[in-house]
Design an enzyme around this catalytic site. Sequence first.
Site, short mmCIF file in Angstrom:
data_model
loop_
_atom_site.label_atom_id
_atom_site.label_comp_id
_atom_site.label_asym_id
_atom_site.label_seq_id
_atom_site.Cartn_x
_atom_site.Cartn_y
_atom_site.Cartn_z
N LYS A 253 -6.58 -6.14 -6.79
CA LYS A 253 -6.01 -6.45 -8.11
C LYS A 253 -4.70 -7.19 -7.87
O LYS A 253 -3.64 -6.57 -7.69
CB LYS A 253 -5.76 -5.18 -8.93
N HIS B 123 -12.22 -5.48 -4.21
CA HIS B 123 -11.62 -4.42 -5.02
C HIS B 123 -10.15 -4.70 -5.31
O HIS B 123 -9.45 -3.88 -5.90
CB HIS B 123 -11.78 -3.08 -4.28
N HIS C 236 -6.08 7.19 -11.63
CA HIS C 236 -6.66 6.09 -10.85
C HIS C 236 -5.61 5.46 -9.94
O HIS C 236 -5.88 4.46 -9.27
CB HIS C 236 -7.25 5.05 -11.80
N ASP D 265 3.12 -18.72 -11.38
CA ASP D 265 4.08 -19.74 -10.95
C ASP D 265 4.62 -19.50 -9.54
O ASP D 265 5.65 -20.06 -9.17
CB ASP D 265 5.26 -19.81 -11.94
N ASP E 25 9.45 10.16 2.81
CA ASP E 25 10.81 10.32 3.32
C ASP E 25 11.85 9.45 2.61
O ASP E 25 12.89 9.12 3.20
CB ASP E 25 10.86 10.02 4.82
N LYS F 96 -3.18 4.64 -6.85
CA LYS F 96 -3.32 4.67 -5.39
C LYS F 96 -1.94 4.39 -4.79
O LYS F 96 -1.51 3.24 -4.74
CB LYS F 96 -4.30 3.61 -4.89
#
Length: 479
Positions: free
Chosen positions: A215, A213, A396, A220, A403, A398
């Site tokens: 991404k 899952h 979508h 380079d 603090d 996450k």
Amino acid sequence: MSATNLIFIFYQVTAILAVIHVVMDNRQPAKTVAWALVIYFVPIIGLLAYLFFGINTRRKRLVHRHTLDQTSRNAMLDSIEQHGLVLPEAHKSIIELFASQNSSLPFGQNKVNFMTSGYEFFPSLLRDIASAKSHIHIDIYIFEDDPLGQLVSDALISKARQGIEVRVIYDDVGCWSVSNRFFDRMEQAGIEVRPFLPVHFPRLTSKANYRNHRKIIVIDGSIGYIGGMNIALRYVNGGTRKNKKHLPWRDTMARIEGHGVYSLQQAFFIDWFFVESTLINDSKYYPGPTSGTQESSTLLQTVTSGPQSPMPEIMQGLVNIIMNAKRYVYIETPYFLPTSIVLFALKTAVSTGVDVRLLVPLNGDTWLTQWASRSYLREVAEAGVKVSLYKPAFLHSKMIVCDDCIATCGSTNIDFRSLENNFEANTFFYGAEAACKMRDIYLADEAESELLVNIPGRMHPRFFVQLWESLTRLFSPLL
């Protein structure tokens, strides 16, 4: 005895054996009970679901990745020098936790920019692809064959024809709807394209439950991306499904420059070994920092987790942040099906006076998951968590910020699948610079949301609605 009776007896014996298999796997009791109920009370479909998605192979087939993590880490260390790196005392315990449990190193002097829409992310990505001089590495859950996916693939093909090394890992289940011709075209142009845990009969049962899952994009060895966005048009205009236009997807990506990209590179090479059985550890993939990053102050640490991990490292990190919060914790997640330890941490934090806020989408992308999450949302709202529902798009994103001093974003949802089954990656940012940026992103999203407590039908549902919510909640460990 009739054939019907024989079939019935055979199924009953098979179901009982499957339930015994679930029990002897020693999972969390909630997940064990959920699978047992599905197998026994949802004839045929429940048994097939367990065979396809429930059999636990992580200890038997994937554990060798831990040794590989250490090998790759040692290769990376040979190429890195960090002079004068000082770890903040307030976060030393969580940094050392990730270093010991996950072989994840902290990196200083990073330049970080957060992007909250496809209109920001994809032009930036295409510019960085166009400027690549050595290599491009993409580790993605979904690489869609739509106009945007085709635009990115064309850019990659152009660079491959210029002699740039291009490697792509895509998840086989995430890209089930993508034609092989799409990836074959890239292969024919010289791009190395590999599916992650391809699913083919009859071996489907050992692979469908453990998906990549992540991404992660590295260019380079000096520019990296991590977050929640796949390569798909839905992040721009929502796309269409069954001739019905959908809301665009609101997500968060981090663009990183500096030594912190090395940990993204390491994560890619671990996955590359997994799909190709080739360990890449040449020092050319870990170049020196680009100009401008020496003055940057952001300290970060990229953490991966998966079904092969002895401990759920990312979940440990999230719980650590929540339990050690002093003033506030803000959380964005598209799915809220928390494990018992995360639920306990949230309730504990809010009971000590911490301002705990949770932002989820008003409209989900899967009806069962959305229904299963409703009772959880109401439970934490009643405990004092400020729950808001994002209205303009499907949220979508996450991310967690705490603090004004620590934050994280990546691919990990607050649900059982992300925290226990999937291969995930999150970057943890230490210091006010990155945390305050993510705090402002959260507050801007919250301003376009509606409080759950202001929706009577959600806070005080009718009996049969509440019953349905409770029934769907039983499936939450399996979603």
